[in-house]
Motif scaffolding. Structure first.
Motif, PDB file in Angstrom:
ATOM      1  N   PHE A  56       0.023  12.543  -2.325  1.00 59.81           N
ATOM      2  CA  PHE A  56      -0.547  11.229  -1.400  1.00 59.81           C
ATOM      3  C   PHE A  56       0.294   9.773  -1.712  1.00 59.81           C
ATOM      4  O   PHE A  56       0.488   9.501  -2.496  1.00 59.81           O
ATOM      5  CB  PHE A  56      -1.969  10.817  -1.642  1.00 59.81           C
ATOM      6  CG  PHE A  56      -2.245   9.626  -1.042  1.00 59.81           C
ATOM      7  CD1 PHE A  56      -2.577   9.829   0.334  1.00 59.81           C
ATOM      8  CD2 PHE A  56      -2.804   8.507  -1.209  1.00 59.81           C
ATOM      9  CE1 PHE A  56      -3.326   8.540   1.656  1.00 59.81           C
ATOM     10  CE2 PHE A  56      -3.875   7.231  -0.671  1.00 59.81           C
ATOM     11  CZ  PHE A  56      -3.424   7.454   0.725  1.00 59.81           C
ATOM     12  N   ASP A  57       1.237   9.790  -0.478  1.00 56.97           N
ATOM     13  CA  ASP A  57       1.763   8.536  -0.891  1.00 56.97           C
ATOM     14  C   ASP A  57       1.692   7.495  -0.761  1.00 56.97           C
ATOM     15  O   ASP A  57       2.331   6.197  -1.228  1.00 56.97           O
ATOM     16  CB  ASP A  57       3.178   8.564   0.415  1.00 56.97           C
ATOM     17  CG  ASP A  57       3.776  10.125   0.072  1.00 56.97           C
ATOM     18  OD1 ASP A  57       4.199  10.318  -0.844  1.00 56.97           O
ATOM     19  OD2 ASP A  57       4.501  11.078   0.950  1.00 56.97           O
ATOM     20  N   ALA A  58       0.362   7.144   0.056  1.00 55.60           N
ATOM     21  CA  ALA A  58       0.113   5.655  -0.313  1.00 55.60           C
ATOM     22  C   ALA A  58       1.126   5.048   0.828  1.00 55.60           C
ATOM     23  O   ALA A  58       1.507   3.969   0.792  1.00 55.60           O
ATOM     24  CB  ALA A  58      -0.648   5.196  -1.311  1.00 55.60           C
ATOM     25  N   ASN A  59       1.066   5.256   2.117  1.00 55.39           N
ATOM     26  CA  ASN A  59       2.107   4.938   2.894  1.00 55.39           C
ATOM     27  C   ASN A  59       1.875   3.614   3.258  1.00 55.39           C
ATOM     28  O   ASN A  59       1.197   2.844   2.958  1.00 55.39           O
ATOM     29  CB  ASN A  59       1.396   5.425   4.270  1.00 55.39           C
ATOM     30  CG  ASN A  59       2.936   4.634   5.392  1.00 55.39           C
ATOM     31  OD1 ASN A  59       3.078   3.820   6.144  1.00 55.39           O
ATOM     32  ND2 ASN A  59       3.858   5.692   5.438  1.00 55.39           N
ATOM     33  N   MET A  60       3.242   2.913   2.574  1.00 60.22           N
ATOM     34  CA  MET A  60       2.978   1.579   2.468  1.00 60.22           C
ATOM     35  C   MET A  60       3.128   0.826   3.792  1.00 60.22           C
ATOM     36  O   MET A  60       2.478  -0.130   3.075  1.00 60.22           O
ATOM     37  CB  MET A  60       4.920   1.615   2.255  1.00 60.22           C
ATOM     38  CG  MET A  60       5.146  -0.473   1.802  1.00 60.22           C
ATOM     39  SD  MET A  60       6.850  -0.715   1.481  1.00 60.22           S
ATOM     40  CE  MET A  60       7.742  -0.506   3.162  1.00 60.22           C
ATOM     41  N   TRP A  61       3.106   1.038   4.728  1.00 63.37           N
ATOM     42  CA  TRP A  61       2.805   0.207   6.116  1.00 63.37           C
ATOM     43  C   TRP A  61       1.418   0.360   6.392  1.00 63.37           C
ATOM     44  O   TRP A  61       1.071  -0.141   6.788  1.00 63.37           O
ATOM     45  CB  TRP A  61       3.643   0.665   7.222  1.00 63.37           C
ATOM     46  CG  TRP A  61       5.340   0.247   7.364  1.00 63.37           C
ATOM     47  CD1 TRP A  61       5.936   1.769   6.916  1.00 63.37           C
ATOM     48  CD2 TRP A  61       5.957  -0.896   7.167  1.00 63.37           C
ATOM     49  NE1 TRP A  61       7.442   1.435   6.794  1.00 63.37           N
ATOM     50  CE2 TRP A  61       7.213  -0.231   6.808  1.00 63.37           C
ATOM     51  CE3 TRP A  61       5.575  -1.923   7.265  1.00 63.37           C
ATOM     52  CZ2 TRP A  61       8.504  -1.342   6.757  1.00 63.37           C
ATOM     53  CZ3 TRP A  61       6.200  -3.101   6.960  1.00 63.37           C
ATOM     54  CH2 TRP A  61       7.881  -2.332   6.749  1.00 63.37           C
TER      55      TRP A  61
END
Length: 492
Positions: A383-388
């Motif tokens: 899970f990258d925890a999308n920055m945007w």
């Protein structure tokens, strides 16, 4: 005509209050930029602990002194209290360039941190000028002054760099002088253009004025404000290292993202006041606390990679392994395909992604039984925890808190019309302490868990407590006021 003139005078006072609060809030958060600059450029060699104290001292002073300043506002009126506060707080800022040690810097920071009490003055002084139906909007507009923090975040670093071009060692000294001059100008403008106003025929002693603080409602409002204001101030400082550590952003980019959180939260406060006037502060707080629960629950999910056991390959019969390769195993003439590891190419995906493969655990010529494991399964969930997405959620919760700040203070003149300064000062003090203790709590959670998003767990718990407390209180009041109706509701 009289009402029109009265409203015009009220608007002028509101403008002066908002302008003064904006400048005060910018000064209140000055150390966050100034101390960081001084240490990063080797001008002062302060330890991490000393830096932490210098960042927190103005916040602490401006918080704990809000109650006595609120009492003075109720007693003497906002014009003279605000003017005196602005002029006195300019003195330590004028002296700050002469600070040459941690102790002197800390003492002067303690003194100019008094500008943080301007909120208690402005709340009491603004509310007394407006009728009930206007107070939510007026206090919301006044609260836009929170954007002073964003002004400092934007302008102060550039000004420090500019002033240090010709004199790297002493160029920084110009900045606190500019802030001090701004305080003096606004203080003099207050004395000239503002008109004093206070509660008429208020002969109560300080002890009598403090009686309202025995009411549990004050502390409930304080808990709300600890969340929507205190945690807002805390995250204004905490988000920068968060972005830099989790998403490896630059200092400038991280500062921009932190500003995107703080600026809308301050500006939206006026809209929060309008909503509180139109729909009622209670309904608005239901929305604010509910959204804080939901958004913090999403934000607390950390950027992570989990490795777990996946589907393996079992022997379907008893026999001897005749061949072992990367992509298959043979038992006699029976072939068992082995899944190969594939690189997960989905970078910064919004949703969690998973990839699975199998790893051989047997050798050639080995005898195996039926149902024996030939290759173990491995699954990696990422899970990258999308920055945007993270930034969007942070901005949304900041907006929610900005609306909540106005809603909390809409309650005060309704429930405590004669004690706005005292109760507003106490609620503001509790909220300000949230700004002081918030980063400390967040750092302990980070140390204990090793997870940056652990701070949002605290926000989730606090939001849930406030929501449950408010709902329980309202339900209890409704049952007491409408016992017959409550029985009908229970039966249905």
């Amino acid at each position: 005509m009289k009402n029109t003139n009265s409203l015009s005078q009220s608007h002028k006072i509101l403008f002066l209050n908002t302008l003064a609060f904006t400048v005060c809030f910018a000064c209140w958060t000055l150390n966050g930029v100034l101390v960081t600059f001084l240490v990063d450029n080797g001008i002062f060699h302060w330890s991490v602990v000393q830096v932490g104290w210098l960042l927190g001292i103005p916040i602490l002073t401006g918080s704990i002194m809000r109650l006595p300043i609120g009492i003075l506002t109720d007693k003497f009126g906002g014009k003279y209290v605000f003017s005196l506060l602005l002029l006195l707080c300019s003195i330590p800022l004028f002296l700050l360039p002469y600070a040459n040690s941690f102790l002197t810097f800390a003492i002067l920071s303690f003194l100019f941190g008094m500008v943080g009490t301007s909120f208690a003055v402005g709340i009491g002084y603004t509310s007394i000028w407006y009728p009930k139906e206007w107070q939510g909007r007026a206090l919301g507009i006044f609260g836009i002054g929170n954007a002073g923090a964003a002004i400092t975040t934007f302008l102060a670093p550039s000004l420090l760099n500019y002033f240090s071009l010709e004199d790297p060692q002493n160029g920084w000294k110009t900045l606190p002088v500019i802030y001090a001059i701004a305080l003096v100008i606004i203080g003099i403008a207050f004395l000239i253009f503002a008109k004093n106003k206070k509660l008429e025929n208020d002969t109560r002693t300080v002890s009598q004025m403090l009686q309202s603080l025995k009411c549990a409602r004050v502390w409930r409002f304080g808990a709300y404000y600890f969340l929507v204001f205190g945690c807002f101030v805390a995250y204004s400082q905490w988000l920068l290292p968060n972005f830099m550590n989790v998403y490896q952003t630059s200092l400038v980019m991280g500062g921009l993202f932190a500003t995107l959180f703080s600026l809308p939260s301050g500006v939206i406060r006026a809209f929060g006041g309008y909503l509180s006037d139109k729909f009622g502060a209670r309904k608005v707080m239901y929305w604010v606390l509910s959204s804080s629960v939901i958004l913090s629950a999403l934000l607390m999910i950390p950027k992570m990679e989990i490795t777990t056991t996946g589907p393996g390959v079992l022997a379907t019969k008893k026999g001897t392994i005749t061949a072992v390769a990367n992509n298959n195993i043979k038992i006699g003439e029976t072939e068992f395909p082995i899944a190969q590891k594939k690189e997960n190419e989905a970078e910064n995906a919004i949703f969690p992604t998973s990839t699975s493969w199998q790893q051989v655990v047997v050798n050639e010529n080995q005898t195996v039984k039926k149902k024996e494991l030939l290759a173990k399964g491995i699954t990696v969930i990422k899970f990258d925890a999308n920055m945007w997405v993270f930034l969007t959620l942070v901005i949304l919760i900041g907006i929610s808190w900005g609306i909540g700040k106005a809603a909390v203070y809409k309650h005060i003149p309704e429930y405590f019309p004669k004690d706005v300064g005292v109760v507003g000062g106490m609620v503001g003090m509790i909220g300000g302490l949230g700004g002081f203790f918030g980063p400390i709590i967040f750092s302990y959670l980070l140390t204990a868990t090793g997870i940056w998003s652990s701070s949002w767990i605290f926000i989730l718990v606090l939001s849930a407590i406030c929501l449950i407390w408010m709902h329980y209180t309202i339900t209890k009041i409704m049952n007491e006021k409408q016992p017959i109706l409550s029985k009908v509701i229970d039966r249905n």
